[in-house]
Write a protein that holds these residues in place. Structure first.
Motif: not given
Length: 338
Positions: A129-147
């Protein structure tokens, strides 16, 4: 008289007179040498606003995100993000090309993911498995309609990342829109994120620029990566001055854009040619059409209203500082008449 109303993006804004004055009067130097005092001020100001140690000014949010990924991962690693994430969908495959990192995609609600969704997707220490090293969040979410995330939603994700020795990055392309909606404090974000990308050229109306924020050691390395990416700028203070002006003058007014979005969202909800409207939390509206989106866009364009489709039957409106009340009134009348 037919008005022109450009709702394609909040990147289409023009500098205001006050912003232009600030740009023309900026004190500049060679930023690659660290001698542009206006750039230095923007970086320090942005870092202080978000409770981070330092910042680096870049031409775009794509560059700041890609630098962050490069700083927080190694080749053969994997990052976790929602399947709608801008870093995955709209940055040209940069995750793989720039960092040799794979992506584990989650199906959040309108782009919002949770610690409970993330934890099972963190890979075990196994050579298959690849080594999990990063979580990325988006704020606001473009594809979520500005959620948008609240800090209360972010905290358990940050706690999980800390416990699992993962880095946490925020693509804050429209972070100030999120703050205007949630009333959270920008300075508290520094408690949770290892890196934050703050875009100045969307809702804030600057002509160019994004700042990557992190601790001082990360930003020192980020300067090397920016150089490799070709992002070193010289007398960039003329551009940084626009960002400083935007931070000082265009943050509080974002609620005007949100109010305009609410008006258009309510109007769309009552239009028979619209089959559904996502809740408009901030300055973005996503709505679905009975006819193909291309047909509706053509009708709107004939009336001077410009917009974009995000799917065969989905259209996006984005409100910004160059949209004024009379244009909203005109748009409402046009939407009702289609």
């Amino acid at each position: 008289m037919q008005l022109t109303v450009d709702l394609r993006s909040d990147t289409v804004t023009k500098p205001t007179p006050g912003m232009l004055d600030a740009m023309m009067n900026a004190k500049v130097g060679d930023d690659v040498f660290g001698e542009d005092e206006t750039v230095n001020h923007l970086e320090e100001k942005s870092a202080a606003m978000f409770g981070m140690g330092a910042g680096i000014f870049c031409p775009s949010g794509t560059m700041t995100n890609q630098i962050a990924i490069k700083c927080f991962t190694q080749p053969l690693d994997e990052l976790i993000a929602d399947q709608t994430a801008h870093i995955y969908r709209y940055e040209g495959g940069g995750i793989a090309f720039n960092s040799a990192v794979s992506t584990r995609l989650l199906n959040g609600y309108r782009g919002i993911i949770t610690a409970e969704m993330i934890e099972p997707e963190i890979n075990a220490d196994n050579i298959h498995h690849p080594h999990t090293s990063l979580v990325a969040l988006e704020n606001t979410v473009n594809k979520g309609g500005g959620s948008c995330y609240t800090l209360a939603q972010i905290k358990p994700i940050a706690d999980l990342c800390r416990n699992k020795s993962l880095k946490l990055h925020l693509d804050g392309a429209r972070i100030f829109n999120a703050l205007a909606h949630t009333d959270d404090r920008a300075v508290d974000y520094g408690k949770y994120f290892n890196g934050i990308s703050v875009c100045l050229s969307k809702g804030l109306g600057a002509p160019i620029g994004s700042v990557f924020l992190a601790d001082k050691e990360t930003i020192k390395y980020a300067r090397r990566i920016r150089k490799v990416f070709g992002g070193g700028m010289r007398q960039a203070g003329f551009l940084a001055a626009a960002g400083i002006y935007a931070l000082d003058n265009h943050v509080d007014r974002l609620k005007i854009d949100h109010a305009h979005a609410q008006i258009l969202s309510e109007t769309l909800s009552n239009c028979p040619w619209v089959s559904g409207v996502l809740p408009a939390e901030t300055n973005l509206i996503l709505f679905d059409t009975v006819e193909p989106a291309a047909v509706i866009l053509e009708k709107l364009a004939a009336k001077g209203i410009r917009a974009m489709s995000t799917d065969r039957h989905r259209i996006r409106f984005v409100l910004h500082l160059d949209i004024h009340p009379e244009q909203i009134e005109y748009t409402v009348d046009v939407l009702k008449s289609l």
